[in-house]
Design a protein around this motif. Structure first.
Motif, mmCIF file in Angstrom:
data_model
loop_
_atom_site.group_PDB
_atom_site.id
_atom_site.type_symbol
_atom_site.label_atom_id
_atom_site.label_comp_id
_atom_site.label_asym_id
_atom_site.label_seq_id
_atom_site.Cartn_x
_atom_site.Cartn_y
_atom_site.Cartn_z
ATOM 1 N N MET A 171 42.592 24.878 36.258
ATOM 2 C CA MET A 171 43.409 26.000 36.663
ATOM 3 C C MET A 171 42.611 27.308 36.617
ATOM 4 N N VAL A 172 41.798 27.479 35.574
ATOM 5 C CA VAL A 172 40.987 28.693 35.450
ATOM 6 C C VAL A 172 39.979 28.768 36.591
ATOM 7 N N ALA A 173 39.327 27.654 36.890
ATOM 8 C CA ALA A 173 38.345 27.630 37.975
ATOM 9 C C ALA A 173 39.003 27.950 39.316
ATOM 10 N N ALA A 174 40.167 27.397 39.568
ATOM 11 C CA ALA A 174 40.880 27.661 40.818
ATOM 12 C C ALA A 174 41.261 29.138 40.921
ATOM 13 N N ALA A 175 41.710 29.716 39.821
ATOM 14 C CA ALA A 175 42.036 31.147 39.813
ATOM 15 C C ALA A 175 40.794 31.979 40.115
ATOM 16 N N GLY A 176 39.661 31.565 39.575
ATOM 17 C CA GLY A 176 38.408 32.274 39.843
ATOM 18 C C GLY A 176 38.022 32.223 41.306
ATOM 19 N N VAL A 177 38.211 31.073 41.940
ATOM 20 C CA VAL A 177 37.898 30.938 43.368
ATOM 21 C C VAL A 177 38.804 31.850 44.188
ATOM 22 N N VAL A 178 40.085 31.859 43.890
ATOM 23 C CA VAL A 178 41.035 32.719 44.610
ATOM 24 C C VAL A 178 40.674 34.190 44.418
ATOM 25 N N CYS A 179 40.342 34.572 43.195
ATOM 26 C CA CYS A 179 39.965 35.964 42.910
ATOM 27 C C CYS A 179 38.663 36.351 43.607
ATOM 28 N N THR A 180 37.720 35.423 43.698
ATOM 29 C CA THR A 180 36.462 35.695 44.412
ATOM 30 C C THR A 180 36.749 35.979 45.876
ATOM 31 N N PHE A 181 37.559 35.137 46.489
ATOM 32 C CA PHE A 181 37.910 35.320 47.899
ATOM 33 C C PHE A 181 38.653 36.634 48.114
ATOM 34 N N ALA A 182 39.591 36.938 47.234
ATOM 35 C CA ALA A 182 40.360 38.187 47.345
ATOM 36 C C ALA A 182 39.440 39.407 47.220
ATOM 37 N N ALA A 183 38.470 39.336 46.319
ATOM 38 C CA ALA A 183 37.537 40.453 46.148
ATOM 39 C C ALA A 183 36.669 40.624 47.389
ATOM 40 N N GLN A 184 36.250 39.518 47.991
ATOM 41 C CA GLN A 184 35.464 39.606 49.221
ATOM 42 C C GLN A 184 36.290 40.253 50.331
ATOM 43 N N LEU A 185 37.544 39.871 50.438
ATOM 44 C CA LEU A 185 38.422 40.482 51.441
ATOM 45 C C LEU A 185 38.600 41.971 51.183
#
Length: 120
Positions: A1-15
């Protein structure tokens, strides 16, 4: 769950970076200094999110090798940001970046803010 949240946050930051998002540093290229959205709280939001991802992955198999690998990732990220990435906006944006970096933490809010140089 933590890793998935990190991936989502990475994508959101790139956007959130919009057209200023790049991989690597090109000293001949000048992009806008993004200080809004998630970057109003953390200067290196993409690195922070990636570190969250790696932390989650390391904790899926918490053993000495995973923790040692996590320490290497944290150290490498610190070096990359401090030695390669931060000098570029400092050289490109000057005082605007210095003022921003004095208000906003490097990887966490308020932690890792740059101190103004003497005489400024």
């Amino acid at each position: 769950m933590v890793a998935a949240a990190g991936v989502v946050c990475t994508f959101a930051a790139q956007l959130a970076m919009g057209t200023a998002w790049r991989i690597g540093v090109d000293p001949t290229e000048r992009t806008d200094l993004v200080t809004s959205g998630p970057f109003a709280f953390v200067r290196n939001r993409i690195s922070t999110a990636a570190l969250i991802t790696f932390t989650g992955l390391a904790f899926t198999t918490p053993n000495l090798v995973a923790l040692a690998g996590l320490a290497v990732v944290y150290t490498g990220t610190q070096m990359q940001v401090r030695v390669v990435e931060e000098p570029h906006p400092l050289a490109t944006h000057g005082r605007a970046y210095t003022n921003y970096a004095a208000r906003v933490g490097r990887f966490l809010p308020t932690i890792g803010r740059l101190r103004p140089q003497r005489g400024e």
